[in-house]
Design an enzyme around this catalytic site. Structure first.
Site, mmCIF file in Angstrom:
data_model
loop_
_atom_site.group_PDB
_atom_site.id
_atom_site.type_symbol
_atom_site.label_atom_id
_atom_site.label_comp_id
_atom_site.label_asym_id
_atom_site.label_seq_id
_atom_site.Cartn_x
_atom_site.Cartn_y
_atom_site.Cartn_z
ATOM 1 N N TYR A 76 0.843 -1.197 0.000
ATOM 2 C CA TYR A 76 0.000 0.000 0.000
ATOM 3 C C TYR A 76 0.880 1.249 0.000
ATOM 4 O O TYR A 76 0.672 2.176 -0.779
ATOM 5 C CB TYR A 76 -0.926 -0.012 1.215
ATOM 6 C CG TYR A 76 -1.932 1.106 1.227
ATOM 7 C CD1 TYR A 76 -3.164 0.955 0.598
ATOM 8 C CD2 TYR A 76 -1.654 2.307 1.861
ATOM 9 C CE1 TYR A 76 -4.093 1.985 0.606
ATOM 10 C CE2 TYR A 76 -2.574 3.340 1.873
ATOM 11 C CZ TYR A 76 -3.795 3.173 1.240
ATOM 12 O OH TYR A 76 -4.695 4.203 1.240
ATOM 13 N N HIS B 258 1.391 4.132 -3.071
ATOM 14 C CA HIS B 258 1.126 5.551 -2.832
ATOM 15 C C HIS B 258 2.392 6.399 -2.968
ATOM 16 O O HIS B 258 2.307 7.568 -3.346
ATOM 17 C CB HIS B 258 0.453 5.754 -1.476
ATOM 18 C CG HIS B 258 -1.016 5.469 -1.535
ATOM 19 N ND1 HIS B 258 -1.517 4.182 -1.539
ATOM 20 C CD2 HIS B 258 -2.079 6.302 -1.618
ATOM 21 C CE1 HIS B 258 -2.831 4.242 -1.623
ATOM 22 N NE2 HIS B 258 -3.203 5.504 -1.679
ATOM 23 N N TYR C 177 -3.317 15.955 1.951
ATOM 24 C CA TYR C 177 -4.032 14.679 2.044
ATOM 25 C C TYR C 177 -3.092 13.671 2.696
ATOM 26 O O TYR C 177 -2.021 13.388 2.175
ATOM 27 C CB TYR C 177 -4.420 14.258 0.634
ATOM 28 C CG TYR C 177 -5.338 13.072 0.469
ATOM 29 C CD1 TYR C 177 -5.705 12.258 1.529
ATOM 30 C CD2 TYR C 177 -5.840 12.762 -0.775
ATOM 31 C CE1 TYR C 177 -6.547 11.172 1.346
ATOM 32 C CE2 TYR C 177 -6.681 11.680 -0.980
ATOM 33 C CZ TYR C 177 -7.020 10.896 0.080
ATOM 34 O OH TYR C 177 -7.850 9.819 -0.113
ATOM 35 N N TRP D 38 -7.477 3.825 -10.644
ATOM 36 C CA TRP D 38 -6.753 3.722 -9.369
ATOM 37 C C TRP D 38 -7.443 2.713 -8.456
ATOM 38 O O TRP D 38 -6.792 1.891 -7.826
ATOM 39 C CB TRP D 38 -6.654 5.092 -8.708
ATOM 40 C CG TRP D 38 -5.899 5.058 -7.409
ATOM 41 C CD1 TRP D 38 -6.430 5.020 -6.150
ATOM 42 C CD2 TRP D 38 -4.477 5.020 -7.226
ATOM 43 N NE1 TRP D 38 -5.431 4.973 -5.202
ATOM 44 C CE2 TRP D 38 -4.228 4.973 -5.836
ATOM 45 C CE3 TRP D 38 -3.401 5.023 -8.103
ATOM 46 C CZ2 TRP D 38 -2.934 4.927 -5.314
ATOM 47 C CZ3 TRP D 38 -2.117 4.992 -7.577
ATOM 48 C CH2 TRP D 38 -1.899 4.938 -6.199
ATOM 49 N N TRP D 39 -8.761 2.785 -8.392
ATOM 50 C CA TRP D 39 -9.493 1.833 -7.564
ATOM 51 C C TRP D 39 -9.222 0.399 -8.009
ATOM 52 O O TRP D 39 -9.008 -0.483 -7.175
ATOM 53 C CB TRP D 39 -10.981 2.099 -7.631
ATOM 54 C CG TRP D 39 -11.461 3.314 -6.923
ATOM 55 C CD1 TRP D 39 -10.775 4.092 -6.021
ATOM 56 C CD2 TRP D 39 -12.744 3.907 -7.056
ATOM 57 N NE1 TRP D 39 -11.567 5.118 -5.592
ATOM 58 C CE2 TRP D 39 -12.780 5.031 -6.204
ATOM 59 C CE3 TRP D 39 -13.868 3.591 -7.806
ATOM 60 C CZ2 TRP D 39 -13.899 5.843 -6.081
ATOM 61 C CZ3 TRP D 39 -14.985 4.405 -7.695
ATOM 62 C CH2 TRP D 39 -14.999 5.517 -6.837
#
Length: 105
Positions: free
Chosen positions: A19, A23, A42, A77-78
C-alpha cells in the site's frame, strides 16, 4: 472556505508495504486531478492492529475525493488498489466518513 474531510477504509492484512509503495508512486494524473479539485494536504494513516486506514484531506472547494467516483483516472486507481483493500463491487474502497468532534487550530 477550507474544510477538512476524514474517512476510514480497510487494508487487507499483510499489505502495508505494498500500500505504501503504491502511494509513494502515486500517478501524476491522479495527483493533478486531486489538486484541480482543490483537494490538498491529504494524509493516510494505518492502524496496524486493525488494518484500518484513516484518511484526512483539506478541501478548498466543495466536495471531497469521494466526489470523483465517475472520473476514469479514479476508477483505474481503484482497480489498481482493489487487490489489497476491502472494496465495493465497483472497486471503490469501502469507506466510512468520519465526523469531526474536535479541532484545535
Amino acid at each position: 472556505m477550507e474544510k477538512i474531510a476524514a474517512f476510514k477504509m480497510k487494508l487487507k492484512p499483510g499489505f502495508k508495504e505494498e500500500y505504501k509503495r503504491r502511494h509513494d508512486l502515486i500517478w501524476p494524473e491522479l495527483s493533478a486531478l486531486l489538486s484541480e479539485n482543490n483537494i490538498h494536504d491529504y494524509s493516510i494513516f494505518l492502524d496496524e492492529e486493525t488494518d484500518i486506514l484513516f484518511a484526512v484531506q483539506k478541501i478548498s472547494g466543495t466536495g471531497t475525493s469521494q466526489n470523483l467516483s465517475k472520473n476514469e483516472i479514479v476508477k483505474r486507481w481503484w482497480a489498481y488498489m482493489a487487490d489489497i483493500m476491502d472494496t465495493n463491487e465497483d472497486n471503490s474502497p469501502v469507506s466510512k466518513p468520519l465526523e469531526m468532534v474536535f479541532h484545535l487550530d
